[in-house]
Design a protein around this motif. Sequence first.
Motif, PDB file in Angstrom:
ATOM      1  N   SER A  53       0.860  -1.173   0.000  1.00  0.00           N
ATOM      2  CA  SER A  53       0.000   0.000   0.000  1.00  0.00           C
ATOM      3  C   SER A  53       0.907   1.237   0.000  1.00  0.00           C
ATOM      4  O   SER A  53       2.122   1.139   0.161  1.00  0.00           O
ATOM      5  CB  SER A  53      -0.939  -0.012   1.216  1.00  0.00           C
ATOM      6  N   SER A  84      -7.154  -2.102  -0.585  1.00  0.00           N
ATOM      7  CA  SER A  84      -7.986  -2.806   0.390  1.00  0.00           C
ATOM      8  C   SER A  84      -7.224  -3.974   1.002  1.00  0.00           C
ATOM      9  O   SER A  84      -6.473  -4.669   0.318  1.00  0.00           O
ATOM     10  CB  SER A  84      -9.264  -3.323  -0.286  1.00  0.00           C
ATOM     11  N   ARG A  85      -7.429  -4.192   2.297  1.00  0.00           N
ATOM     12  CA  ARG A  85      -6.771  -5.323   2.960  1.00  0.00           C
ATOM     13  C   ARG A  85      -7.194  -6.652   2.336  1.00  0.00           C
ATOM     14  O   ARG A  85      -6.421  -7.601   2.294  1.00  0.00           O
ATOM     15  CB  ARG A  85      -7.071  -5.304   4.456  1.00  0.00           C
ATOM     16  N   ASP A  86      -8.421  -6.701   1.820  1.00  0.00           N
ATOM     17  CA  ASP A  86      -8.870  -7.927   1.168  1.00  0.00           C
ATOM     18  C   ASP A  86      -8.238  -8.101  -0.212  1.00  0.00           C
ATOM     19  O   ASP A  86      -8.134  -9.216  -0.715  1.00  0.00           O
ATOM     20  CB  ASP A  86     -10.396  -7.951   1.074  1.00  0.00           C
ATOM     21  N   ASP A  87      -7.828  -6.980  -0.834  1.00  0.00           N
ATOM     22  CA  ASP A  87      -7.057  -7.090  -2.079  1.00  0.00           C
ATOM     23  C   ASP A  87      -5.753  -7.831  -1.817  1.00  0.00           C
ATOM     24  O   ASP A  87      -5.292  -8.621  -2.644  1.00  0.00           O
ATOM     25  CB  ASP A  87      -6.734  -5.701  -2.647  1.00  0.00           C
ATOM     26  N   ALA A  88      -5.145  -7.570  -0.662  1.00  0.00           N
ATOM     27  CA  ALA A  88      -3.897  -8.243  -0.315  1.00  0.00           C
ATOM     28  C   ALA A  88      -4.106  -9.755  -0.229  1.00  0.00           C
ATOM     29  O   ALA A  88      -3.286 -10.542  -0.721  1.00  0.00           O
ATOM     30  CB  ALA A  88      -3.361  -7.703   1.014  1.00  0.00           C
ATOM     31  N   ILE A  89      -5.207 -10.167   0.379  1.00  0.00           N
ATOM     32  CA  ILE A  89      -5.497 -11.598   0.494  1.00  0.00           C
ATOM     33  C   ILE A  89      -5.685 -12.216  -0.888  1.00  0.00           C
ATOM     34  O   ILE A  89      -5.169 -13.300  -1.176  1.00  0.00           O
ATOM     35  CB  ILE A  89      -6.748 -11.825   1.361  1.00  0.00           C
ATOM     36  N   THR A 100       2.847  -9.188   1.184  1.00  0.00           N
ATOM     37  CA  THR A 100       2.255  -7.853   1.147  1.00  0.00           C
ATOM     38  C   THR A 100       2.607  -7.118   2.430  1.00  0.00           C
ATOM     39  O   THR A 100       2.871  -7.733   3.467  1.00  0.00           O
ATOM     40  CB  THR A 100       0.723  -7.906   1.008  1.00  0.00           C
ATOM     41  N   PRO A 105      -4.580  -7.801   7.252  1.00  0.00           N
ATOM     42  CA  PRO A 105      -5.694  -8.347   6.472  1.00  0.00           C
ATOM     43  C   PRO A 105      -6.707  -9.043   7.366  1.00  0.00           C
ATOM     44  O   PRO A 105      -6.416  -9.368   8.521  1.00  0.00           O
ATOM     45  CB  PRO A 105      -5.003  -9.339   5.533  1.00  0.00           C
ATOM     46  N   THR A 106      -7.891  -9.253   6.835  1.00  0.00           N
ATOM     47  CA  THR A 106      -8.901 -10.017   7.559  1.00  0.00           C
ATOM     48  C   THR A 106      -8.327 -11.384   7.920  1.00  0.00           C
ATOM     49  O   THR A 106      -7.775 -12.061   7.054  1.00  0.00           O
ATOM     50  CB  THR A 106     -10.159 -10.196   6.694  1.00  0.00           C
ATOM     51  N   SER A 113       1.091 -13.575   9.201  1.00  0.00           N
ATOM     52  CA  SER A 113       1.486 -12.172   9.318  1.00  0.00           C
ATOM     53  C   SER A 113       2.398 -11.958  10.511  1.00  0.00           C
ATOM     54  O   SER A 113       2.322 -12.691  11.510  1.00  0.00           O
ATOM     55  CB  SER A 113       0.258 -11.264   9.467  1.00  0.00           C
ATOM     56  N   SER A 226       2.644  -9.811   5.436  1.00  0.00           N
ATOM     57  CA  SER A 226       1.788 -10.997   5.302  1.00  0.00           C
ATOM     58  C   SER A 226       2.240 -11.851   4.126  1.00  0.00           C
ATOM     59  O   SER A 226       2.733 -11.336   3.115  1.00  0.00           O
ATOM     60  CB  SER A 226       0.320 -10.588   5.102  1.00  0.00           C
TER      61      SER A 226
END
Length: 250
Positions: A53, A84-89, A100, A105-106, A113, A226
Amino acid sequence: MFVRSPNGLQPTPRALELAEPIGHALEEIQRTLDFTQAFDPSSSTAALSIGLSDHPAFRILPRLVAKLRETAPGITLAVRNFTSRDDAISMLDAGEVAMTIGVPPTPTGRILSVPLFEERFVCILRKDHPAIRQGLDLETFLSLTHLLVSPENERFGVVDAALAKQGLKRQLALTLPQLYAAPALVASSDMIATILEGVVEASGQAERLYVGSPPLELDPVPFTLSWHRRNDTHPAQRWFRDRVIEVFSA
């Protein structure tokens, strides 16, 4: 591909045409196999990837690139952006990046992580703003027009959540997704922004700004490294993760 001859099997013209590209492909496969079994950074020509990010990119990239050029000069680094944190996942699940760095992330069992650093929030105003003489209490804070940075294009941030708990609301004048555009905009306007302290320091605008503590209790923002569980023991990626942690520790 081959025909019989008095001297044994001989390649056909088609086989000769394919020999060079197949040879290159086999060399790449061999390098990949070597890359996954043993890793020598000083001689490796591997391609590594990382998703960042905006703020971690500003904080880490100059030092990380310098470290890689020093210890693994043949490596190619590819950087992918995400918001978005979910984009990382999604990027880690798809194998698009090795790791990342961003807000946590969620939680999922497949994404591992480690914490890297935290950033506290500060309020910024242009240096000659009349509100500074009054003192930045909550009443003054609410009387100003606000700039909200939201990489995910939302109009409700952590400040709004903290105010809502007290039944309060601020007046938004501008929302934008670009984190590092905020200090320059505030320095040339009457707006106030509540942003990460490190952004102000790295923006080149600190001398034009008043920087103070928010008149609200705001938790610092954690940033984590992560990676996918399937790559946890991968020699090259483990080495790469160690270099990232080393850079932040320094």
